[in-house]
Design an enzyme around this catalytic site. Structure first.
Site, short mmCIF file in Angstrom:
data_model
loop_
_atom_site.label_atom_id
_atom_site.label_comp_id
_atom_site.label_asym_id
_atom_site.label_seq_id
_atom_site.Cartn_x
_atom_site.Cartn_y
_atom_site.Cartn_z
CG PHE A 14 -1.90 -1.05 1.37
CD1 PHE A 14 -2.29 -1.80 0.27
CD2 PHE A 14 -2.48 -1.34 2.61
CE1 PHE A 14 -3.23 -2.82 0.40
CE2 PHE A 14 -3.41 -2.35 2.74
CZ PHE A 14 -3.78 -3.10 1.64
NE ARG A 35 11.68 -4.27 2.84
CZ ARG A 35 10.65 -4.97 2.36
NH1 ARG A 35 10.88 -6.07 1.67
NH2 ARG A 35 9.42 -4.58 2.57
CG ASP A 57 12.18 -1.20 13.67
OD1 ASP A 57 10.97 -1.05 13.90
OD2 ASP A 57 12.75 -2.32 13.70
CG ASN A 84 1.08 1.61 4.72
OD1 ASN A 84 0.08 0.98 4.41
ND2 ASN A 84 2.30 1.26 4.29
CE1 TYR A 150 -2.29 -6.93 10.90
CE2 TYR A 150 -4.36 -7.97 10.27
CZ TYR A 150 -3.37 -7.01 10.05
OH TYR A 150 -3.49 -6.14 9.00
CE LYS A 154 -3.24 -3.39 11.01
NZ LYS A 154 -2.47 -2.22 10.60
N GLY A 181 -9.82 -5.23 3.31
CA GLY A 181 -9.90 -6.69 3.42
C GLY A 181 -8.74 -7.29 2.65
CB THR A 185 0.74 -6.16 -0.17
OG1 THR A 185 0.38 -6.79 1.08
CG2 THR A 185 -0.38 -5.21 -0.59
P1 NDP Z 1 3.55 -5.06 3.05
O1 NDP Z 1 4.20 -6.14 3.83
O2 NDP Z 1 3.52 -5.16 1.57
O3 NDP Z 1 4.21 -3.64 3.45
C1 NDP Z 1 4.42 -3.32 4.80
C2 NDP Z 1 5.29 -2.08 4.90
O4 NDP Z 1 5.48 -1.78 6.30
C3 NDP Z 1 6.65 -2.25 4.29
O5 NDP Z 1 6.99 -1.09 3.57
C4 NDP Z 1 7.59 -2.40 5.49
O6 NDP Z 1 8.84 -1.81 5.19
C5 NDP Z 1 6.86 -1.57 6.55
N1 NDP Z 1 7.20 -1.99 7.90
C6 NDP Z 1 6.87 -3.15 8.51
N2 NDP Z 1 7.42 -3.20 9.75
C7 NDP Z 1 8.11 -2.04 9.92
C8 NDP Z 1 8.90 -1.50 10.96
N3 NDP Z 1 9.08 -2.16 12.11
N4 NDP Z 1 9.47 -0.29 10.80
C9 NDP Z 1 9.28 0.40 9.65
N5 NDP Z 1 8.54 -0.05 8.61
C10 NDP Z 1 7.97 -1.27 8.74
O7 NDP Z 1 2.07 -4.95 3.64
P2 NDP Z 1 0.80 -4.07 3.21
O8 NDP Z 1 1.15 -3.01 2.26
O9 NDP Z 1 -0.27 -5.01 2.85
O10 NDP Z 1 0.42 -3.47 4.62
C11 NDP Z 1 0.36 -2.09 4.92
C12 NDP Z 1 -0.61 -1.89 6.06
O11 NDP Z 1 -1.91 -2.30 5.65
C13 NDP Z 1 -0.29 -2.69 7.32
O12 NDP Z 1 -0.55 -1.89 8.45
C14 NDP Z 1 -1.27 -3.87 7.25
O13 NDP Z 1 -1.58 -4.37 8.51
C15 NDP Z 1 -2.46 -3.19 6.60
N6 NDP Z 1 -3.41 -4.08 5.94
C16 NDP Z 1 -3.02 -4.95 4.94
C17 NDP Z 1 -3.98 -5.75 4.31
C18 NDP Z 1 -3.62 -6.73 3.24
O14 NDP Z 1 -4.41 -7.67 2.99
N7 NDP Z 1 -2.51 -6.61 2.55
C19 NDP Z 1 -5.39 -5.64 4.65
C20 NDP Z 1 -5.68 -4.72 5.72
C21 NDP Z 1 -4.72 -3.96 6.31
P3 NDP Z 1 10.28 -2.41 5.57
O15 NDP Z 1 10.15 -3.90 5.61
O16 NDP Z 1 11.18 -1.90 4.49
O17 NDP Z 1 10.58 -1.80 6.89
C1 8X3 Z 2 -5.31 -7.90 6.55
C2 8X3 Z 2 -6.62 -8.51 6.20
O1 8X3 Z 2 -8.15 -10.49 6.60
O2 8X3 Z 2 -5.78 -10.95 6.29
O3 8X3 Z 2 -5.47 -6.95 7.53
O4 8X3 Z 2 -6.58 -9.97 8.34
S1 8X3 Z 2 -6.78 -10.05 6.90
#
Ligand code: NDP
Ligand code: 8X3
Length: 250
Positions: A14, A35, A57, A84, A150, A154, A181, A185
């Site tokens: 996202f 990263r 971090d 995010n 988790y 949320k 939902g 990613t």
């Molecule tokens: P990704 O794993 O694709 O991306 C997660 C991002 O968060 C990465 O850029 C990662 O960067 C960063 N991140 C994770 N941990 C840390 C940390 N400790 N410090 C700094 N950066 C961090 O996941 P999504 O894009 O799917 O998720 C984004 C958000 O959306 C999250 O909060 C997730 O819970 C939420 N979400 C996702 C859903 C899905 O189905 N994909 C649905 C609902 C909500 P890096 O590793 O470089 O630090």
């Molecule tokens: C991510 C959506 O349904 O995998 O927040 O928990 S789910």
């Protein structure tokens, strides 16, 4: 006036899609993640958009404060903060979970979000301008097996977002909780601890949301007329719905 968006977790999913969306509209971008090479690649790909990257971090309180404090003047007046960065680890029943993984989710999804918000919010209030967008999840509203901590993190994001609105009444600040939902990613690869083939099965034979869909929703919510606040937005793919209550029969 050129606006500034600060996106945590912009190295994938996202966050990356949002960076691309705001860059297309001519915003200044502060992009964060752990990263560095991904941040560098993204900055290069978004050129000539003005991008400032921060590698830290979100679980580290001092790093969050220092990173925000280190922003050059031209990136310091943040208009939109997107909290995010986040993750899920594991999908085991609570009694089998690893406490370190639970702590990691709490530290990232709750405490990290708090550290960044607390560092950026006072400036927004001072300027009487700003929008905080938090990434919640449908998992914060609807329980499912293995969602335990988790989903709990949320649910916190949901309530914290609404409580922020209560505190900010009287200012022009806005707060939105985005609750996606199923979306493809790196989320499931992380959840299954790097097991890509296991992660792929989550999306097999179905059409999940795309990161660009969430980016569009966030961009829309943050560019509405200034008197409008989208409190929350629940976004699921057409291919996802609800199951009946589970009943144990003896
Ligand atoms: P990704 O794993 O694709 O991306 C997660 C991002 O968060 C990465 O850029 C990662 O960067 C960063 N991140 C994770 N941990 C840390 C940390 N400790 N410090 C700094 N950066 C961090 O996941 P999504 O894009 O799917 O998720 C984004 C958000 O959306 C999250 O909060 C997730 O819970 C939420 N979400 C996702 C859903 C899905 O189905 N994909 C649905 C609902 C909500 P890096 O590793 O470089 O630090
Ligand atoms: C991510 C959506 O349904 O995998 O927040 O928990 S789910």
């Amino acid at each position: 006036m050129q606006k500034t968006v600060f996106i945590t977790g912009a190295t994938a999913g996202f966050g990356k899609a949002m960076a691309e969306r705001y860059a297309r509209e001519g915003w200044k971008l502060v992009l964060t993640g752990r990263r560095q090479e991904r941040l560098d690649e993204l900055k290069e790909a978004l050129a000539p958009a003005p991008v400032h990257t921060l590698n830290f971090d979100v679980r580290d309180r001092a790093s969050c404060r220092e990173a925000v404090g280190s922003l050059p003047a031209e990136f310091a007046a943040i208009d939109v903060l997107v909290n995010n960065a986040g993750l899920a680890l594991g999908i085991e029943p609570a009694q089998d979970c690893d406490l370190d993984e639970w702590e990691c989710m709490v530290d990232t999804n709750i405490k990290g979000l708090l550290y960044i918000t607390r560092a950026i919010l006072p400036g927004m209030v001072e300027r009487d301008r700003g929008h905080v967008v938090n990434l919640g999840s449908v998992a914060g509203t609807y329980p499912y097996p293995g969602g335990n901590t988790y989903g709990g993190t949320k649910a916190f994001v949901n309530q914290f977002s609404k409580n922020l609105l209560a505190d900010l009444l009287g200012t022009r600040l806005r707060v939105t909780n985005i609750e996606p939902g199923l979306c493809e990613t790196e989320f499931s690869v992380v959840r299954f601890r790097g097991d890509k083939s296991k992660a792929d099965t989550v999306y097999q034979g179905t059409e999940p949301i795309r990161p660009e869909d969430i980016a569009e929703a966030v961009y829309w919510a943050t560019t509405l007329p200034a008197h409008v606040n989208i409190n929350s937005m629940e976004i699921m793919p057409v291919d996802q719905a609800f199951a009946p209550f589970a009943i144990n029969r003896r």
